[in-house]
Motif scaffolding. Structure first.
Motif, PDB file in Angstrom:
ATOM      1  N   ALA A  83     -16.195 -20.778  71.063  1.00  0.00           N
ATOM      2  CA  ALA A  83     -16.700 -20.245  69.450  1.00  0.00           C
ATOM      3  C   ALA A  83     -16.042 -19.840  68.570  1.00  0.00           C
ATOM      4  N   LEU A  84     -15.989 -18.042  68.944  1.00  0.00           N
ATOM      5  CA  LEU A  84     -15.366 -17.653  67.709  1.00  0.00           C
ATOM      6  C   LEU A  84     -14.251 -17.946  67.659  1.00  0.00           C
ATOM      7  N   GLN A  85     -12.989 -18.554  68.690  1.00  0.00           N
ATOM      8  CA  GLN A  85     -11.590 -19.021  68.148  1.00  0.00           C
ATOM      9  C   GLN A  85     -11.321 -19.904  67.747  1.00  0.00           C
ATOM     10  N   LYS A  86     -12.209 -20.330  67.797  1.00  0.00           N
ATOM     11  CA  LYS A  86     -12.724 -21.840  66.889  1.00  0.00           C
ATOM     12  C   LYS A  86     -12.832 -21.595  65.122  1.00  0.00           C
ATOM     13  N   ASN A  87     -13.844 -20.301  65.219  1.00  0.00           N
ATOM     14  CA  ASN A  87     -13.778 -19.477  64.374  1.00  0.00           C
ATOM     15  C   ASN A  87     -14.244 -18.694  63.880  1.00  0.00           C
ATOM     16  N   ASN A  88     -13.730 -17.380  63.943  1.00  0.00           N
ATOM     17  CA  ASN A  88     -14.435 -16.027  64.477  1.00  0.00           C
ATOM     18  C   ASN A  88     -15.549 -15.165  63.051  1.00  0.00           C
ATOM     19  N   ARG A  89     -15.802 -16.256  61.949  1.00  0.00           N
ATOM     20  CA  ARG A  89     -16.397 -16.365  60.686  1.00  0.00           C
ATOM     21  C   ARG A  89     -18.040 -16.330  60.532  1.00  0.00           C
ATOM     22  N   LEU A  90     -18.226 -16.701  61.353  1.00  0.00           N
ATOM     23  CA  LEU A  90     -19.609 -16.900  62.007  1.00  0.00           C
ATOM     24  C   LEU A  90     -20.366 -15.840  61.729  1.00  0.00           C
ATOM     25  N   SER A  91     -21.431 -15.686  61.011  1.00  0.00           N
ATOM     26  CA  SER A  91     -22.112 -15.072  61.689  1.00  0.00           C
ATOM     27  C   SER A  91     -22.900 -14.933  62.647  1.00  0.00           C
ATOM     28  N   PHE A  92     -24.029 -13.371  63.370  1.00  0.00           N
ATOM     29  CA  PHE A  92     -24.596 -13.838  64.640  1.00  0.00           C
ATOM     30  C   PHE A  92     -25.466 -15.170  64.576  1.00  0.00           C
ATOM     31  N   ALA A  93     -26.173 -15.626  64.096  1.00  0.00           N
ATOM     32  CA  ALA A  93     -27.933 -16.613  63.741  1.00  0.00           C
ATOM     33  C   ALA A  93     -26.597 -18.017  64.274  1.00  0.00           C
ATOM     34  N   GLU A  94     -25.113 -17.590  62.960  1.00  0.00           N
ATOM     35  CA  GLU A  94     -24.845 -19.390  63.205  1.00  0.00           C
ATOM     36  C   GLU A  94     -24.014 -19.567  65.231  1.00  0.00           C
ATOM     37  N   ILE A 140      -8.477 -11.977  63.145  1.00  0.00           N
ATOM     38  CA  ILE A 140      -7.469 -12.201  62.291  1.00  0.00           C
ATOM     39  C   ILE A 140      -7.117 -13.313  61.235  1.00  0.00           C
ATOM     40  N   SER A 141      -6.700 -13.578  60.770  1.00  0.00           N
ATOM     41  CA  SER A 141      -6.716 -14.813  59.379  1.00  0.00           C
ATOM     42  C   SER A 141      -5.599 -15.330  59.730  1.00  0.00           C
ATOM     43  N   LEU A 142      -5.015 -16.743  60.056  1.00  0.00           N
ATOM     44  CA  LEU A 142      -3.646 -16.683  61.105  1.00  0.00           C
ATOM     45  C   LEU A 142      -3.106 -17.633  59.644  1.00  0.00           C
ATOM     46  N   VAL A 143      -1.227 -17.389  58.775  1.00  0.00           N
ATOM     47  CA  VAL A 143      -0.937 -17.519  58.161  1.00  0.00           C
ATOM     48  C   VAL A 143      -0.195 -19.041  58.461  1.00  0.00           C
ATOM     49  N   ASP A 144      -0.237 -19.589  57.580  1.00  0.00           N
ATOM     50  CA  ASP A 144       1.001 -20.579  57.493  1.00  0.00           C
ATOM     51  C   ASP A 144       2.196 -20.723  57.106  1.00  0.00           C
ATOM     52  N   PRO A 145       3.799 -19.887  57.976  1.00  0.00           N
ATOM     53  CA  PRO A 145       4.579 -19.489  57.409  1.00  0.00           C
ATOM     54  C   PRO A 145       5.213 -19.377  56.441  1.00  0.00           C
ATOM     55  N   LYS A 146       4.914 -21.147  56.428  1.00  0.00           N
ATOM     56  CA  LYS A 146       6.044 -21.555  55.234  1.00  0.00           C
ATOM     57  C   LYS A 146       5.096 -21.674  53.718  1.00  0.00           C
ATOM     58  N   ALA A 147       4.075 -21.648  53.537  1.00  0.00           N
ATOM     59  CA  ALA A 147       3.073 -20.763  52.640  1.00  0.00           C
ATOM     60  C   ALA A 147       3.341 -19.760  51.962  1.00  0.00           C
ATOM     61  N   VAL A 148       4.105 -18.781  53.199  1.00  0.00           N
ATOM     62  CA  VAL A 148       4.464 -17.485  52.325  1.00  0.00           C
ATOM     63  C   VAL A 148       6.317 -17.578  52.253  1.00  0.00           C
ATOM     64  N   GLY A 149       6.661 -18.121  52.589  1.00  0.00           N
ATOM     65  CA  GLY A 149       8.432 -18.359  52.129  1.00  0.00           C
ATOM     66  C   GLY A 149       9.203 -18.849  54.556  1.00  0.00           C
ATOM     67  N   LYS A 150       8.139 -17.837  54.508  1.00  0.00           N
ATOM     68  CA  LYS A 150       9.451 -18.167  56.472  1.00  0.00           C
ATOM     69  C   LYS A 150       9.475 -19.344  56.581  1.00  0.00           C
ATOM     70  N   SER A 151      10.416 -20.363  56.077  1.00  0.00           N
ATOM     71  CA  SER A 151      10.652 -21.610  56.394  1.00  0.00           C
ATOM     72  C   SER A 151      11.367 -21.979  57.658  1.00  0.00           C
ATOM     73  N   LEU A 152      12.194 -20.712  58.079  1.00  0.00           N
ATOM     74  CA  LEU A 152      12.693 -21.249  59.294  1.00  0.00           C
ATOM     75  C   LEU A 152      12.038 -20.241  60.348  1.00  0.00           C
ATOM     76  N   THR A 153      11.766 -20.580  61.414  1.00  0.00           N
ATOM     77  CA  THR A 153      11.706 -20.084  62.942  1.00  0.00           C
ATOM     78  C   THR A 153      11.953 -20.032  64.097  1.00  0.00           C
ATOM     79  N   VAL A 154      12.935 -19.444  64.119  1.00  0.00           N
ATOM     80  CA  VAL A 154      14.088 -19.442  65.568  1.00  0.00           C
ATOM     81  C   VAL A 154      13.993 -18.347  66.635  1.00  0.00           C
TER      82      VAL A 154
END
Length: 184
Positions: free
Chosen positions: A45-56, A85-99
């Motif tokens: 559950a936490l790997q899908k959404n680690n922002r869940l409250s303990f009640a959720e 952590i928060s996963l960030v889309d590399p393209k959204a922050v200008g990192k459009s090339l993956t090598v």
């Protein structure tokens, strides 16, 4: 009192001995934790959404909020959960090339290997670095803005390292799958 059958007990002793040998040989921390079914449901559950409250979280996994809080804290202290952590889309922050880069070192002395590891940990362009078996010694995943930025990385991080014998780079055309979750 329950006792394990002889063969199982013997195999568990061998596994524990092998883990200790690996720890000493490769100077790594191997978390040997007892993760039960509820822990697995919590981790999934936490790997899908680690922002869940303990009640959720408790509602999702069929437990109480207090139990989930205790278990999550224990999973963190045991090193099973290593980061939130928060996963960030590399393209959204200008990192459009993956090598993908394979690196072969010239010498495999421990101090030189450690120096290379340190350099790759410090290189902001390197998002992943794996020491591997086979023809190459390391595989790097490099995220940069464009080919010119990759050229700068190569010139400043690989060509300048006297222990890099050779490297091969492969530009990613399409990220087919990226899954940071671990099946538990």
């Amino acid at each position: 009192m329950f006792q394990l059958p002889g063969r199982i007990a013997t195999n568990l002793v061998k596994i524990h001995a092998n883990v200790n040998i690996l720890k000493r040989l490769f100077n790594v921390k191997i978390a040997v934790s007892t993760v039960d079914d509820l822990d697995r449901r919590i981790l999934t559950a936490l790997q899908k959404n680690n922002r869940l409250s303990f009640a959720e979280l408790a509602e999702l996994v069929g437990s109480s909020a207090a139990s989930c809080m205790r278990r999550v804290n224990k999973l963190r202290s045991d090193g099973v959960i290593v980061a939130d952590i928060s996963l960030v889309d590399p393209k959204a922050v200008g990192k459009s090339l993956t090598v993908v880069v394979t690196v072969e070192l010239d010498r495999e002395r421990l101090d030189l290997v450690d120096d290379f590891k340190r350099a790759m940990r410090a290189a902001k362009e390197v998002t992943q670095c794996y020491m591997i078996t086979g023809d190459a010694d390391f595989v790097l995943i490099v995220a940069v803005e464009d080919v010119e930025a990759f050229d700068v990385f190569v010139k400043t991080k690989l060509y300048t390292n006297p222990n890099v014998r050779k490297f091969q780079s492969m530009i990613s055309l399409d990220r087919v799958k990226f899954e940071p979750r671990v099946t538990v």
